[in-house]
Motif scaffolding. Structure first.
Motif, short mmCIF file in Angstrom:
data_model
loop_
_atom_site.label_atom_id
_atom_site.label_comp_id
_atom_site.label_asym_id
_atom_site.label_seq_id
_atom_site.Cartn_x
_atom_site.Cartn_y
_atom_site.Cartn_z
N UNK A 247 35.19 33.41 31.04
CA UNK A 247 33.97 33.43 30.64
C UNK A 247 33.78 32.35 29.35
N UNK A 248 32.14 32.62 29.20
CA UNK A 248 31.66 31.39 28.05
C UNK A 248 32.34 31.41 27.00
N UNK A 249 33.02 32.16 26.15
CA UNK A 249 33.20 32.89 24.57
C UNK A 249 34.85 32.26 24.85
N UNK A 250 35.10 32.23 25.77
CA UNK A 250 37.27 31.82 26.22
C UNK A 250 37.23 30.80 26.88
N UNK A 251 35.78 30.03 27.03
CA UNK A 251 36.19 28.36 28.11
C UNK A 251 36.71 27.46 27.07
N UNK A 252 38.33 27.22 27.15
CA UNK A 252 38.39 25.62 26.12
C UNK A 252 39.15 26.48 25.37
N UNK A 253 39.19 27.72 24.99
CA UNK A 253 40.05 28.77 23.68
C UNK A 253 41.87 28.35 23.67
N UNK A 254 42.44 28.30 25.25
CA UNK A 254 43.34 28.36 25.38
C UNK A 254 44.17 26.68 25.20
N UNK A 255 45.77 26.65 25.20
CA UNK A 255 46.19 25.49 25.31
C UNK A 255 46.91 25.20 27.13
N UNK A 256 46.50 26.39 26.83
CA UNK A 256 47.34 26.07 28.70
C UNK A 256 46.03 26.43 30.34
N UNK A 257 44.48 25.98 30.09
CA UNK A 257 43.80 25.15 30.54
C UNK A 257 42.20 26.45 31.06
N UNK A 258 41.73 26.67 31.59
CA UNK A 258 41.54 27.68 32.42
C UNK A 258 42.29 29.04 31.99
N UNK A 259 43.30 29.32 33.05
CA UNK A 259 44.24 30.09 33.15
C UNK A 259 44.44 31.04 32.09
N UNK A 267 42.41 39.83 26.84
CA UNK A 267 42.56 40.33 25.25
C UNK A 267 41.26 40.23 24.59
N UNK A 268 40.17 39.62 25.04
CA UNK A 268 39.01 40.03 24.06
C UNK A 268 38.61 41.14 24.64
N UNK A 269 38.23 41.33 26.07
CA UNK A 269 37.03 42.90 26.44
C UNK A 269 37.84 43.64 25.56
N UNK A 270 39.54 43.81 26.06
CA UNK A 270 40.09 45.01 25.27
C UNK A 270 40.10 45.27 23.90
N UNK A 271 39.83 43.95 23.07
CA UNK A 271 39.64 44.65 21.43
C UNK A 271 37.97 44.84 21.62
N UNK A 272 37.46 44.62 21.78
CA UNK A 272 35.99 45.11 21.97
C UNK A 272 35.49 46.18 21.95
N UNK A 273 37.01 46.78 22.93
CA UNK A 273 36.68 48.78 23.28
C UNK A 273 37.77 49.45 22.44
#
Length: 478
Positions: A247-259, A267-273
């Motif tokens: 998603x745009x919210x997570x794009x570039x947020x990890x240090x393991x690329x798009x995967x 994890x983010x969507x689980x957190x929203x729920x």
């Protein structure tokens, strides 16, 4: 004043008694192609990815180190989860349900959501379905869609027919294409798999937004139901199945690329729920189960695929286990599994008991009935692990578990033993012969010891033959 205190005490007692007697809500969060080593609690470095909500679920509940699926691909495991039966009891002997295949679940099968409906639960399936529609193979999904999730125990469904970039490219809401404007069809473009999209005259899914769409629909559904009645939400994530489109919210947020970003979307969507539950006073009475449908996929195109980029960065998608999605090896079946229910499941537990996604049916049934087993006439391959959670000091031994790979080959897991049936005894490729491994001594499945333990191999082969004839919960092993 004394009278007021007495009244308040009675009201408080009644509220506590009501809360304790009320059936728990259940969210079954089912990730797609999410391998054993793809979250921090199962070994992924926080320098590469961050999964705080999954971590917290485990830290405040129980996580299993020997949890497995029944299939190393999507449909077999999903069928087993919802029916409590192995998928090879159906017509699906290999592969998965294709994009225009009929529904795999028989109309007379009492599914897990059907069972929960009978207990007064509101039920919803939101996310990936991948079990087919209608009574026979179809040309398209126009018109009223019969024999879908609503016919198998779900009051509401908002689903992706097959996977993230299937040729339908639309959502199904209940028994119709979501937002359908007309019956016009105009094929266009091409999916990740090379086939043209059908081109329905309806809103087309945007891959980068699907996780958000599913999460928003879940919140919308939760907001619509009676808070005094229990609910069962089967949230079937499309991540991290390829194409890898965070998603745009997570794009570039990890240090393991798009995967890695896509993992963090889960994890983010689980957190929203979870946040919704907490804000609406529902968290303490909600059991959350987190699991995956099979191991992570490791593509052959190693230089160009996001999965391989993450692996090269140091992410062990399937831990140290051999193989991946599709295969008969450990990496295809071993998954993370976490169960969390505040004040009902002890915090910080870890279990090495052998459990499976096919066991959710029997476990949930026994959990809701305070230790009483479900009727033996359904969920015939589902074995409850209730006492692992409620009586952790007592030994739990599961009957042998049967796996199936993408080609239909089966394996039997009995404690630390794993027997793999022969695929082709005449082949020069020894991997196609029958095999036996002692996973306690050889977890990487490097040494076939079938010649050293022919009696054990014969025993497990006989079990596999017997299991094909009747449900594994209906006869005593050994």
């Amino acid at each position: 004043m004394k009278l007021l205190i007495a009244v308040l005490s009675v009201l408080l007692y009644c509220n506590i008694t009501f809360a304790q007697s009320k059936k728990p809500n259940i969210i079954l969060f089912f990730a797609d192609d999410f391998g054993y080593g793809s979250t921090n609690i199962y070994g992924a470095s926080k320098d590469l990815i961050q999964t705080p909500h999954i971590n917290q679920l485990a830290e405040e509940g129980i996580h299993f180190t020997n949890a497995f699926t029944t299939g190393s691909v999507c449909s077999p495991t999903r069928y087993g989860l919802l029916t409590g039966e192995y998928s090879w009891r159906t017509s699906l002997q290999k592969g998965v349900v294709n994009t225009k295949d009929a529904c795999l679940i028989d109309r007379n099968t009492k599914t897990l959501p059907s069972y929960l409906q009978g207990l007064g639960y509101n039920t919803a399936a939101i996310g990936k379905w991948h079990l087919g529609y209608k009574n026979e193979r179809f040309k398209n999904l126009l018109g009223t869609i019969e024999n879908g999730p609503n016919d198998h125990g779900f009051d509401y469904n908002f689903t992706v027919p097959n996977n993230l970039d299937d040729i339908h490219k639309i959502y199904i809401e209940n028994n119709k294409i979501y937002g359908l404007r007309s019956d016009k069809i105009a094929a266009y473009g091409g999916s990740f798999y090379g086939n043209q999209y059908v081109g329905y005259d309806a809103p087309q899914r945007v891959t980068e937004q699907v996780m958000n769409d599913l999460t928003n629909k879940s919140i919308e559904w939760l907001s619509s139901i009676d808070k005094n009645e229990p609910f069962f939400l089967y949230f079937s994530s499309v991540a991290v199945h390829h194409p890898i489109t965070p998603s745009p919210e997570m794009r570039g947020k990890s240090n393991a690329g798009a995967y890695g970003d896509f993992i963090q979307d889960i994890d983010r969507c689980l957190g929203v729920l979870i946040d919704y539950l907490e804000k609406n006073g529902l968290r303490e009475n909600t059991m959350i189960i987190f699991a995956s449908d099979n191991g992570g996929d490791i593509p052959n195109k190693k230089k160009v695929m996001p999965e391989n980029f993450a692996i090269n960065k140091g992410l062990k998608i399937n831990g140290d286990y051999k193989g991946d999605k599709h295969t008969i090896w450990e990496g295809g079946f071993r998954i993370p599994m976490i169960i969390n229910h505040p004040n009902n499941i002890k915090k910080g537990m870890q279990s090495d008991a052998i459990v499976s996604t096919v066991d959710f049916y029997a476990f949930i049934g026994e959990y809701l009935n305070n230790g009483k087993e479900i009727d033996k006439n359904y969920a015939i391959d589902s074995h409850s692990f209730y006492k692992v959670i409620k009586q952790p000091n007592k030994k739990y031994t599961r009957a042998p578990l049967i796996h199936r790979d993408v080609k239909g080959r089966k394996a039997v897991r009995d404690g630390h033993w794993k027997f793999i049936e022969a695929k082709n005894t005449a082949s020069k490729n020894e991997n196609l012969h029958a095999q036996l491994f002692n996973l306690e001594e050889d977890f990487k499945e490097e040494n076939n010891i079938i010649d050293k333990h022919p009696k054990k191999a014969a025993e497990l082969k006989a079990y596999l033959t017997a299991a094909k004839e009747e449900g594994t919960r209906l006869f005593i092993y050994k």
